[in-house]
Write a protein that holds these residues in place. Structure first.
Motif, short mmCIF file in Angstrom:
data_model
loop_
_atom_site.label_atom_id
_atom_site.label_comp_id
_atom_site.label_asym_id
_atom_site.label_seq_id
_atom_site.Cartn_x
_atom_site.Cartn_y
_atom_site.Cartn_z
N LYS A 296 -60.02 6.41 -22.48
CA LYS A 296 -58.77 6.76 -21.81
C LYS A 296 -57.98 7.79 -22.62
O LYS A 296 -57.38 8.71 -22.06
CB LYS A 296 -57.93 5.50 -21.59
CG LYS A 296 -58.52 4.54 -20.57
CD LYS A 296 -57.69 3.27 -20.48
CE LYS A 296 -58.32 2.28 -19.50
NZ LYS A 296 -57.57 1.00 -19.46
N ALA A 297 -57.99 7.64 -23.94
CA ALA A 297 -57.29 8.59 -24.80
C ALA A 297 -57.93 9.98 -24.70
O ALA A 297 -57.22 11.00 -24.68
CB ALA A 297 -57.31 8.09 -26.24
N ALA A 298 -59.25 10.01 -24.62
CA ALA A 298 -59.95 11.29 -24.50
C ALA A 298 -59.63 11.96 -23.17
O ALA A 298 -59.37 13.18 -23.10
CB ALA A 298 -61.45 11.07 -24.65
N GLU A 299 -59.64 11.19 -22.09
CA GLU A 299 -59.33 11.75 -20.77
C GLU A 299 -57.91 12.29 -20.73
O GLU A 299 -57.65 13.36 -20.16
CB GLU A 299 -59.55 10.68 -19.71
CG GLU A 299 -61.01 10.32 -19.51
CD GLU A 299 -61.19 9.09 -18.62
OE1 GLU A 299 -60.16 8.45 -18.28
OE2 GLU A 299 -62.35 8.77 -18.28
N ALA A 301 -56.27 13.48 -23.16
CA ALA A 301 -56.19 14.68 -23.99
C ALA A 301 -57.03 15.82 -23.44
O ALA A 301 -57.04 16.92 -24.01
CB ALA A 301 -56.62 14.35 -25.42
N GLY A 302 -57.77 15.58 -22.36
CA GLY A 302 -58.58 16.63 -21.75
C GLY A 302 -59.87 16.92 -22.50
O GLY A 302 -60.41 18.04 -22.38
N ILE A 303 -60.39 15.95 -23.25
CA ILE A 303 -61.66 16.15 -23.94
C ILE A 303 -62.70 15.19 -23.35
O ILE A 303 -62.36 14.23 -22.66
CB ILE A 303 -61.54 15.95 -25.46
CG1 ILE A 303 -61.16 14.50 -25.78
CG2 ILE A 303 -60.54 16.93 -26.06
CD1 ILE A 303 -61.14 14.18 -27.28
N GLN A 304 -63.96 15.45 -23.66
CA GLN A 304 -65.06 14.65 -23.11
C GLN A 304 -64.99 13.22 -23.65
O GLN A 304 -65.03 13.01 -24.86
CB GLN A 304 -66.40 15.27 -23.48
CG GLN A 304 -67.62 14.54 -22.94
CD GLN A 304 -67.69 14.61 -21.41
OE1 GLN A 304 -67.25 15.58 -20.80
NE2 GLN A 304 -68.22 13.56 -20.81
N PRO A 305 -64.91 12.21 -22.78
CA PRO A 305 -64.88 10.82 -23.26
C PRO A 305 -66.22 10.42 -23.86
O PRO A 305 -67.28 10.85 -23.36
CB PRO A 305 -64.58 10.02 -21.99
CG PRO A 305 -64.06 11.00 -20.99
CD PRO A 305 -64.73 12.30 -21.32
N PRO A 306 -66.24 9.61 -24.88
CA PRO A 306 -67.50 9.11 -25.44
C PRO A 306 -68.16 8.14 -24.48
O PRO A 306 -67.48 7.33 -23.85
CB PRO A 306 -67.07 8.42 -26.74
CG PRO A 306 -65.65 8.03 -26.51
CD PRO A 306 -65.06 9.08 -25.63
N GLU A 307 -69.47 8.22 -24.36
CA GLU A 307 -70.20 7.36 -23.44
C GLU A 307 -70.60 6.02 -24.08
O GLU A 307 -70.71 5.01 -23.38
CB GLU A 307 -71.45 8.08 -22.93
CG GLU A 307 -71.16 9.30 -22.09
CD GLU A 307 -70.43 8.94 -20.80
OE1 GLU A 307 -70.68 7.85 -20.25
OE2 GLU A 307 -69.60 9.75 -20.35
N THR A 308 -70.81 6.03 -25.36
CA THR A 308 -71.29 4.82 -26.05
C THR A 308 -70.48 4.58 -27.32
O THR A 308 -69.76 5.46 -27.80
CB THR A 308 -72.78 4.95 -26.44
OG1 THR A 308 -72.91 6.01 -27.43
CG2 THR A 308 -73.64 5.27 -25.22
#
Length: 409
Positions: A296-299, A301-308
């Motif tokens: 959620k923090a990545a989204e 901030a407009g960066i790619q969210p970690p998948e794992t």
């Protein structure tokens, strides 16, 4: 934890002489198993019993297949060399099943608590009856031991251990978990397994097993420091759970429910929990919650969210939005740990269950958050678990042999 012995209805209380004998023969077994005594002479010196008494008990242990004689011992003393004694590691076996949301891990161990074989069997808990899934698990355990295991020998089985991620309700006689598994397991179902297999069953909590395995690692890592008497072990997995080592033993409390740190409230208006409370620590700090909050923090901030979780562990030290999220998780964890430390007075914390993947930065933030709170946290030692992937199985087996196993009663 609870031991479901065989023929419990017909067991009479042992008399004083039998209790003394059991204490002495178990002590000899433990001394030989640990390697602290390697001959009858060592046992005589250690136990302050007569040579005749020690020999009688050693012979009984040998007849039972628990220890063996292997020839003259190495010694610098003059005279005839004593005969060496050692544990008959392959004389008996301990089978351990660890329940997880996705399935069941099986491990078979010898008397040295070495893993002889292990496997994982998919058995999703959400497809089982929530009220009592005990008979379903019992049928799987029997099938694994009878048909799938290559090395299990019922004639040499000391016990079947069951590691359960939840609370053992002594009053209701069932294992309960609504967070990690979402179901219950009755003692009666495990008693039926015991009777069908003809092998005792030992019910244990998986976090307590992990804690005891870590205690044994710490005991051997620094023998000059003596036994690890007090420790807080925190497992961060599908949930967050805690086990306390107090005076060298697992502290369970009067109802076998001590250590439920995951249900400490950190926000009384926070996220609802399966336990009926709100804002429970484990709703914010578990493996999946840490990942989801970072995503959620990545989204945002407009960066790619970690998948794992592995990807998160690689990226968060170098990407500020992810780092801030993971550091917040460490700070939330510190809230729960601070309460445990203040109430218990303990000063050693070991973290396990999968959070180790986050590495030293997470641990450093946790230290910082705790050390800035109070002078009560001085001399605190925090580290990650070291016992390895089979720790739950090994810890249960070690605890059973150390604390529960009896030889003559």
């Amino acid at each position: 934890m609870k031991y479901l012995a065989l023929d419990t209805a017909g067991v009479s209380r042992a008399g004083y002489q039998q209790q003394v004998k059991e204490g002495n023969i178990k002590h000899i077994f433990d001394l030989v198993r640990s390697g602290r005594c390697k001959s009858r002479a060592d046992l005589v010196r250690s136990m302050q019993l007569s040579a005749t008494s020690v020999s009688v008990l050693v012979e009984e242990l040998a007849e039972r297949g628990l220890i063996t004689e292997i020839g003259p011992a190495q010694t610098s003393l003059p005279g005839r060399r004593p005969i060496s004694l050692r544990l008959n590691a392959d004389g008996f076996q301990i089978a351990v099943f660890t329940l997880r949301r996705e399935g069941v891990k099986y491990a078979l161990l010898n008397l040295e608590c070495q893993v002889l074989e292990t496997d994982f069997y998919p058995f999703p808990s959400d497809q089982l009856p929530s009220e009592d899934a005990g008979d379903d698990y019992a049928a799987l355990f029997e099938d694994i031991l009878t048909h799938r295991s290559e090395r299990f020998d019922r004639r040499r089985a000391l016990v079947i251990g069951v590691n359960f991620p939840g609370v053992h309700s002594l009053l209701e006689k069932r294992l309960m978990n609504q967070t990690a598994l979402g179901l219950n397991v009755s003692e009666a179902s495990m008693e039926r397994l015991r009777d069908k297999m003809g092998v005792p069953v030992y019910l244990f909590n998986d976090t307590k097993s992990l804690a005891y395995a870590e205690k044994k690692i710490l005991d051997t890592a620094s023998p000059e420091a003596g036994e690890t008497l007090d420790m807080v072990f925190v497992e961060i997995h599908d949930r967050i759970s805690c086990a306390l080592i107090a005076r060298g033993d697992i502290y369970t409390g009067p109802f076998d429910a001590a250590g439920e740190i995951g249900h400490f409230t950190i926000d009384y208006q926070g996220r609802p929990c399966h336990c009926g409370n709100r804002g429970c620590l484990e709703r914010y700090v578990n493996r999946q919650a840490i990942l989801e909050d970072a995503r959620k923090a990545a989204e945002a901030a407009g960066i790619q969210p970690p998948e794992t979780r592995a990807e998160l562990a690689r990226r968060y030290p170098f990407e500020e939005p992810l780092n801030a999220s993971v550091m917040k998780s460490a700070q939330l964890l510190a809230f729960g740990l601070y309460g445990v430390l203040c109430s218990s007075g303990m000063r050693r914390i070991v973290l396990g269950g999968g959070v180790e993947i986050l590495g030293e930065p997470f641990l450093e933030e946790l230290r910082r958050a705790l050390f800035t709170r109070s002078v009560l946290i001085r001399h605190l030692d925090i580290s990650y678990a070291q016992a390895g992937p089979d720790a739950e199985s090994i810890g249960l087996a070690q605890y059973f042999l150390d604390k529960q196993y009896t030889i003559t009663t």
